[in-house]
Motif scaffolding. Structure first.
Motif, short mmCIF file in Angstrom:
data_model
loop_
_atom_site.label_atom_id
_atom_site.label_comp_id
_atom_site.label_asym_id
_atom_site.label_seq_id
_atom_site.Cartn_x
_atom_site.Cartn_y
_atom_site.Cartn_z
N ILE A 343 0.34 -12.86 -9.09
CA ILE A 343 1.05 -11.67 -8.60
C ILE A 343 1.59 -11.92 -7.21
O ILE A 343 2.73 -11.55 -6.89
CB ILE A 343 0.10 -10.45 -8.62
N ILE A 347 5.53 -11.67 -5.69
CA ILE A 347 5.34 -10.35 -5.10
C ILE A 347 6.66 -9.64 -4.81
O ILE A 347 6.72 -8.41 -4.73
CB ILE A 347 4.48 -10.45 -3.81
N MET A 376 4.64 -4.39 -5.88
CA MET A 376 3.33 -4.83 -5.40
C MET A 376 3.37 -5.01 -3.88
O MET A 376 4.35 -5.55 -3.34
CB MET A 376 2.94 -6.16 -6.05
N MET A 385 -4.51 -5.14 -3.33
CA MET A 385 -3.12 -5.04 -3.73
C MET A 385 -2.81 -3.59 -4.10
O MET A 385 -3.55 -2.96 -4.85
CB MET A 385 -2.85 -5.94 -4.94
N TYR A 387 -0.20 -1.12 -5.98
CA TYR A 387 0.87 -1.10 -6.98
C TYR A 387 1.48 0.29 -6.99
O TYR A 387 0.91 1.24 -7.52
CB TYR A 387 0.30 -1.46 -8.35
#
Length: 674
Positions: A343, A347, A376, A385, A387
């Protein structure tokens, strides 16, 4: 989509001509036109590219690169340049936001057309490629290109290069520095790494303006710096250093630069912008989760730490803090494993999550799964993180399928507006699609009509001279015309009456048809006009309706061809070749159209009668000439023998001749054979 194939056709026609496209199309075995909104097989496009390489004698990488450049211009002409131009202020930002734009462009069919910009030759069922860009210290970039398809990466330098030159006035070079197949993404994907280097390209006039503009800016900055305190100057210098390292900066005008360095609040000129953050967050947890109903926070182990109220309502499992996020969701885009490292690697891309059916409540089991699309953000201080997302819904139908309502989406979320606007846009696209289909149907009908028109005209021109037929079509009256000199030929079949008495009618028809087909072809070979056929009689004329000086030679050569052609027609009674008599006479005639129901172009005058007498007083398999015809041919390389005086019915004694052969023409030339 047909948009791709239409663009490829336009490129070939514009640069190499219509004939080259026709040759390429026939070799590829594809149709001539493509519907913009229609989905075509991928093999059609690949076949066109392959044949283009062979027909043009150009390597595939050059063809694809050239296509990439042209495709960019084609998209601009189609009205998509404004959308593309807003992606970023420089080339780095432009490429960095390609994936994000592609996600939004999937909302409507019109967007799908521009989505081709990113799909780069990819069919509907294939996933679009992904782009990831990295800055280098020397100002260059590494562009990572991921794709399901192999061998099409050379389109990328063409498109990116054209966009850089048009949008940012810079010339770039792109070189492949690495090419691998990655297992990290779902399945095997081609991973191409391009080294992108760039140089500004300014025309002389712009370069001078830019230079003078820069000097004016320096002078104004020097005056301003005397008014700044030491702290502000130091801050401005640091900011300038950061901004100077940006890749592919856009050349700005003097006033744009001034506006960019004004700091609001203090009223002083600064070279950059520094945001101000509060010492503590002035929002409570409950308000945050209600205000952002579709958000999630998870740590490096994918354990859920926080979730918005709406996503909790749809996925009740998220109310249990600490559960693993990948148990409830899978990543649809980009196609990466569900790990924190993957991820972080992508990003800057927009992420699309889809709920797992087996983890949804019973009420959701029969509904389509919910998809979330968002951004993200890595929170370094919390090692978590964030979202930030919204439901990925395109139409009211999709909203109803999931038994959701507009009220489930936050009032500030533009997804509400997108759903309603897209509903109207889809209806417009459907109408546009129908109009294009009707347009294509009309084009095909028009083409068929043109073909039928040509057939009708060919049939009409076979019955009447072309200029006469055109006058009749226009409703004009055709005046009779007098021709001072022409040559007329009559022919008939020897013992035709006896043959008819001993044969079936169908046998006579077949015999005459076989003979007349051969004679008709010879009229084209020697450019004489067929006047009519009556039974076994065949009549042609040279020098009418278009006067020519060689009328006698043309008719004489045609007569020689008739004698040869008749040998190929079988007598249905004896089984032997038929015999014909031919008579030729030269003189003046009057020609005109007779009748309205079935108009015929007829010849009148004594010349017609004498030509008929030459045929009726002729000898089997011989060409009988009058003295006037002989006078026209005696110095024209024909072998002619004298017959002498004969008694001609209604004309008395006449001196006549026999035409034997053409001294200079071979049999193949007489018959029009290669």
């Amino acid at each position: 989509y047909g948009f791709i194939n239409t663009c490829l056709k336009s490129l070939v026609v514009e640069k190499y001509g219509e004939e080259t496209w026709e040759k390429l199309r026939l070799q590829a075995g594809v149709q001539d036109s493509f519907l913009t909104f229609e989905v075509y097989k991928d093999e059609i496009t690949m076949q066109l590219v392959d044949k283009a390489c062979k027909v043009l004698g150009v390597p595939a990488d050059l063809v694809l690169r050239e296509f990439g450049k042209y495709f960019f211009e084609f998209c601009k002409r189609s009205g998509y340049d404004h959308m593309l131009r807003t992606l970023g202020g420089n080339l780095y930002e432009f490429i960095e936001n390609l994936d994000a734009l592609h996600s939004y462009l999937s909302l409507s069919y019109q967007a799908k057309m521009l989505r081709l910009w990113f799909c780069l030759f990819f069919p509907q069922e294939m996933n679009a490629p992904s782009f990831r860009v990295e800055k280098n210290e020397d100002g260059s970039m590494h562009l990572h290109y991921y794709s399901d398809r192999r061998g099409l990466c050379h389109i990328v330098p063409g498109i990116i290069g054209a966009a850089a030159l048009d949008f940012f006035n810079i010339e770039i070079s792109m070189k492949i520095v690495n090419q691998t197949e990655e297992e990290e993404r779902t399945g095997k994907k081609e991973h191409i790494v391009f080294l992108v280097t760039q140089n500004p390209v300014f025309p002389c006039k712009e370069r001078k303006e830019f230079s003078s503009s820069s000097q004016s800016l320096v002078d104004s900055e020097r005056q301003s710096e005397t008014q700044l305190n030491k702290e502000d100057l130091e801050k401005a210098k640091n900011t300038t250093g950061d901004r100077g390292n940006s890749v592919c900066p856009v050349r700005k005008s003097h006033w744009k630069t001034l506006r960019g360095i004004i700091a609001l609040g203090k009223g002083k000129l600064l070279r950059g912008f520094d945001p101000v953050y509060p010492k503590s967050l002035w929002i409570d947890t409950k308000t945050f989760c209600n205000g952002l109903p579709f958000h999630m926070v998870f740590d490096k182990e994918l354990r859920v730490k926080q979730a918005g109220v709406s996503i909790q309502k749809i996925v009740p499992g998220l109310q249990t803090m600490g559960i693993s996020l990948d148990q409830y969701f899978r990543i649809v885009h980009p196609e990466v494993p569900f790990t924190i490292s993957s991820i972080q690697k992508f990003i800057n891309s927009q992420f699309v999550f889809q709920t797992r059916r087996e983890m949804m409540p019973e009420s959701w089991k029969q509904r389509p799964m919910l998809e979330l699309r968002g951004q993200m953000m890595w929170m370094e201080s919390l090692q978590c993180m964030l979202y930030l997302c919204s439901p990925l819904l395109r139409t009211l139908h999709e909203l109803e399928e999931r038994q959701m309502h507009i009220a489930d989406i936050a009032p500030h979320d533009v997804t509400r507006d997108l759903i309603l606007l897209n509903q109207q846009r889809l209806a417009e696209m459907e109408l546009s699609n129908q109009l294009e289909r009707k347009k294509e149907e009309l084009r095909i009908l028009s083409k068929h009509l043109e073909e039928e028109k040509k057939k009708t005209e060919a049939l009409l021109y076979a019955m009447l001279p072309q200029h006469v037929a055109n006058q009749l079509k226009e409703g004009k009256r055709v005046e009779a015309g007098e021709f001072q000199e022409c040559t007329i030929l009559f022919s008939d079949v020897v013992t035709f009456t006896n043959i008819c008495a001993q044969c079936e009618p169908i046998q006579i028809v077949l015999m005459l048809n076989s003979m007349y087909l051969r004679f008709d072809r010879l009229t084209t070979v020697h450019d004489v006009y067929k006047v009519e056929t009556i039974g076994d009689a065949y009549m042609v004329v040279g020098g009418v309706p278009v006067p020519v000086s060689t009328h006698a030679e043309r008719v004489a050569n045609f007569a020689l061809g008739m004698i040869i052609a008749a040998k190929g027609v079988q007598n249905p009674v004896s089984g032997n070749p038929i015999q014909i008599r031919v008579g030729i006479h030269t003189g003046p005639v009057l020609a005109g159209v007779v009748g309205e129901k079935m108009p015929r172009y007829c010849l009148f005058g004594d010349t017609v009668n004498i030509a008929s007498r030459m045929e009726s007083h002729g000898v089997p398999s011989k060409i009988h000439l009058s003295s006037s015809a002989y006078q026209c041919l005696k110095y024209k390389n024909f072998e002619i023998t004298e017959r002498g005086e004969i008694e001609v019915k209604g004309k008395g004694k006449m001196h006549t001749y026999f035409l034997i052969r053409n001294k200079t023409a071979t049999e193949n030339e007489i018959m029009g054979r290669p």
